[in-house]
Structure formats: C-alpha cells, structure tokens
Design a protein around this motif. Sequence first.
Motif, PDB file in Angstrom:
ATOM      1  N   ARG A  71       1.772  38.524  40.638  1.00  0.00           N
ATOM      2  CA  ARG A  71       0.434  37.803  40.870  1.00  0.00           C
ATOM      3  C   ARG A  71       0.333  36.464  39.967  1.00  0.00           C
ATOM      4  O   ARG A  71      -0.444  35.849  40.274  1.00  0.00           O
ATOM      5  N   ALA A 100      -0.351  33.152  41.087  1.00  0.00           N
ATOM      6  CA  ALA A 100      -1.491  32.119  41.004  1.00  0.00           C
ATOM      7  C   ALA A 100      -0.919  30.741  40.305  1.00  0.00           C
ATOM      8  O   ALA A 100      -1.620  29.714  40.547  1.00  0.00           O
ATOM      9  N   ARG A 124      -8.973  32.561  40.231  1.00  0.00           N
ATOM     10  CA  ARG A 124      -8.485  33.904  40.166  1.00  0.00           C
ATOM     11  C   ARG A 124      -7.251  33.914  39.086  1.00  0.00           C
ATOM     12  O   ARG A 124      -7.125  34.874  38.507  1.00  0.00           O
ATOM     13  N   ASN A 140      -9.163  34.818  36.086  1.00  0.00           N
ATOM     14  CA  ASN A 140      -9.648  36.326  35.939  1.00  0.00           C
ATOM     15  C   ASN A 140      -8.512  37.324  35.789  1.00  0.00           C
ATOM     16  O   ASN A 140      -8.585  38.281  35.492  1.00  0.00           O
TER      17      ASN A 140
END
Length: 576
Positions: free
Chosen positions: A150, A154, A195, A198
């Motif tokens: 992830r 990103a 994103r 986060n």
Amino acid sequence: MGYGIRPRVGDVFVREGLITAKQLDEAVEKQRQSKTQTFVGDILVSMGLITERDKVRCLAIYWNLDFIDLSERTPDPEAVHLLPADLARKLKTLPIELRDGKLLVATRAPLDVFAMDEVRAITGYDVEPAFATDDDLDAAIDTAYQSETRITQAVSELIQNLGEGEVTFTDDGTSDDAFSIDQLREMSSDAPIVRFANLIIQQALQSKASDIHIEPGRANVRVRYRVDGILHDGLIVPKQYQASLISRLKIMANLDISQKRTPQDGRISTVFEGREYDFRVSTLPGVYGEKVVLRVLDKSSLSLGLSRLGFLPKTLEKFENLITRTYGIILVTGPTGSGKSTTLYSVLNKLNTEERNIITLEDPVEYNIAGITQVQVNPQAGLTFAAGLRSILRQDPDIIMVGEIRDAETAVIACEAALTGHLVLSTLHTNDAPSAATRLIDLGLEPFLISSAVIGVIAQRLVRVICPRCKVEYQPPATAAERLGFDVSGGGAVRFYRGKGCPNCANKGYRGRTGVYELMVMEDPLRELILKRASSLEIKEMAIHLGMTTLKDDVMEKIVVGQTTLEEALRVIYSG
C-alpha cells in the motif's frame, strides 16, 4: 519434475493413513489412463480422498523437507523484508525466519534450484526451502506485504500524479520555497498525497506507536515510529514530496501552511477500528525543512482504570486512599515520557462525578474529558500556570489539576489552594518521590508550606512488557543479578524471563508497556525532616522505613513474576 517414482510418493499417503492401498491403486490406474502427465497426488485431491494441504505435506515427507502450514504460522517481518514483494509473488516464495544463519522460506517449488538461487542472491543468505500450499502462499504473501504494497502504491501514485522534479533545492539540500500558498494547498489536497498521509498515520496506529516523526533530510524524508518507548525506522519518502506531505499534515492539524519559519502546534482527530484517537501535532523549522512530530493520544486509555496501569496491589491501595482526600497536593514525578499524564487523567476519570467541580490547567490539553473544565495555558495572552491557577480558585473548584509546577509562584498558589480545602494534582520533574520536597525548596518554597500542603508523591517509569507468546525462562549473569540486589553469593540460581522474539512482537521480545511506581505518603516523621531541610537521601531512608516501595523494589517484583526483563530494568531504572 522430481516426481518420477510416483508409486513411492503414493505410498506416503498410505503410510500417513490418508488413503488405503486400494484407493492408491485406483488413483494410479486413473493416472495411467490420463492423456496428460498428471501427478497422482492431484488425482487423489480430485477424487476427494485428500486435501491440497495433505498432498503438499506428504510431498515434504517424501523429499525429506519441512512443511509449513501458513494458516497457523506468521512469518517474521524482518525476514519478510529481505525479499521484495514482487519477487515473492513471482516465485511464490515467502521468507519465514532466519534460523541458524539460514533463511527459512515457504515455497511452492522447493526443488526449483534456479528459484532458490535467485532468493539466495537477493537476500544474501543460504536458503532452507520448505513446502507450502499455493493458496496459503497467496494469502500469506498478500498479508505479509500488505503495508509495504500500500505504501509502494501510494508512492507510485504520487510519482504518476504529482510528477517528478517538482521541488528544486539549493546546494545544501533545502527547498528554495518555490511553491506559492495556492500551489501547496492544491498539492496537499491531491488524492494520492491524502492517501499517503493517511497511510502513515494508519501504520502508526496498527503498530501501536506513541509518536510519529516526519524528518526532512538532505536527500529524502524519513518517517520513524516510537513503539514502546523506542524509535524505529518506518519508511523513506522521496524528497520531492516533502512540501506536499508536510502541508497536508499541517492542513489536517489546522496549522498555517504559509508559516514555515516558526514552530506551530495543532491537533488531529480520527477514528480507527472503532476507537477514537487524537494527534498532538508539533512543527519545528530545521535546516532541511520543517520536522513534524505527531503524538498519538488514545482516548480509550483513559477508561483503563488505575488497576490496569501496573500498580502493585499494596501501592494501588495506598494511592486510591490518597486520592479520596478532600484537600492537599498529590505530585506525580518522573522524566518526560514516563506516563505521568496517563496517571493523572486516570485519577481525574475516577474522581469525575456530578458532585465535584473539576478544573484543569494544562499545556497543552491532551485528552478532552466530558464533565471537566479544561483550560489551555496561553502565555502570550497572559494565561500562565500561576495566573490561570488564581482564576481557577475563583471558580469554586473541588479538584484542580495543574499540568506542571515550573516556578515558585505556581508552587505557592498550589500549596495555598491545597491548604484552603482543594485537592490539587500536579507533576514535577524529579528522579524519585523523596526528591520532590527538595525540588520545591530549590524553587523557593518554605519548608513549612511543603510539609503542610503535600500529602503524597508518586514517582513512575514505564518499562516494556515481555511478549507473552515467546516468553522463555533463563538464568541471568551473576553480575547483572547482583546489580538488582539479588544475593547470588551462595551459588543459588536466579531465574528470570525474556522474549526470544516472534511475529507477535515484531521479533522484539516485548509487546506493550507497564508502569513502575514509588509512592511516598506524607507522614509526621517525613514532615519533620522536610522542616529541617533534610537531604533527599535522608527523606528516602525514612520513607523506606515507613514502608515505601521504591522504584527498584517495584521493578524487581515485576522481573520475578515475568512481566519485564532484567535488561529493561537496567535500561530504565538503573541508567540514572
């Protein structure tokens, strides 16, 4: 393929009690009739006689290799990181652990020497292959590389959407501030950077970090997480995304993105997995840009109760009796990061009832508690601890919490408040409880005021707790045991515990922290010593005589029962 002598492989299924000899004969006959070269184990699976896991386990027995059931075994994160995610998926191979200098890997094809050579070349370790099922490998690889994937995605999105070379740098590596405020705002609201920010926060919450450090360097931006009091590297962010990432965090904390040369403080609130979290955000201008630190504040920790903070039963009983007093000062002492705020908030939570008016004076307010009036110190507006305390006394309080006693004026007002019928809670920076009195005298307080107003002092530290899943018993070196006061002169063995490291604790041997406490309840003999301006050593000797459990005694009990380790005690309690 290595399965040339198929009847012998089939015999393993029979020996393991999975099928009968007759069922094996039926499978072999189907194999002969098949137009394609099909492994007898696959035929047995298709016949419903064995499972895929049974097939792979028996293959491991046949080839004298290990079988790893990935549904029951979690790989060591440090081993996982030795092999890139894309290669793990390509080879259907997952590192499990480093064992005796070799890398144990679960793979679908342990006999593929070319694949194992590739793993050996990439990781730098000799490889010990073991069988695992395809389905288990797919699921385990996805889970093991989830966070990394992830983050990688990103970063890839950032590169694709924001473009390369957005920021130009001077010779010393600092930004030339080429961005306008509108550009920064636009960049920081772009979906990929949102994103990405986060994900950084989410990773901190998943690893139970207490702080997130975003640290600009000359060539990149380093993200680090403080877990159980120790800083650990997180990830490296390309330098060109520094401005947009930091601007995004500042916007989330309602800070001024145009102001880069003065420190700022803000706050972020979020909900993660059903729990509420606040983040206290602090920015600090550095040579290579603004450093941002986010302190993670878990609101659910307030509801733990005093009994969950690590008090020994006898200490907890004395402390609970102390906080039920209607007047007097209770001081909580210890260095930064020793859990003083958590202790104070837990006390306030316990005392917070409809019958009491509780007011706090803090710098800053860390947790918001319903039913309590909380005041933020603001020196620029003239709201200091001393000024705020004077105003609070005109608000008819029952209980007052002062974030910290820093000067004589605040200390005097707090003592006067305690003597006029208020319970006052505050913190003080001293190494142990007996030193609190001498510290107040050093601030300029008269001994009679201290001896009259202070009813108790609690000193505390935080030590890491041994991971329960990998806790083992061991015998420590005699010299280390002697430092803790254990008598080993008679040759008797002293046995302690430690964590050997496992996936549950990220191979650290520790998971979570607990408090170590020293409670000094003020009694007449101690008051007499304070009036005589006795040294902290004399006060300590008397307090021990009166039954005080010292920090060292407290941590020794926690070592003996297997809560923490000898090394952790030496690091936290004995380092000073």
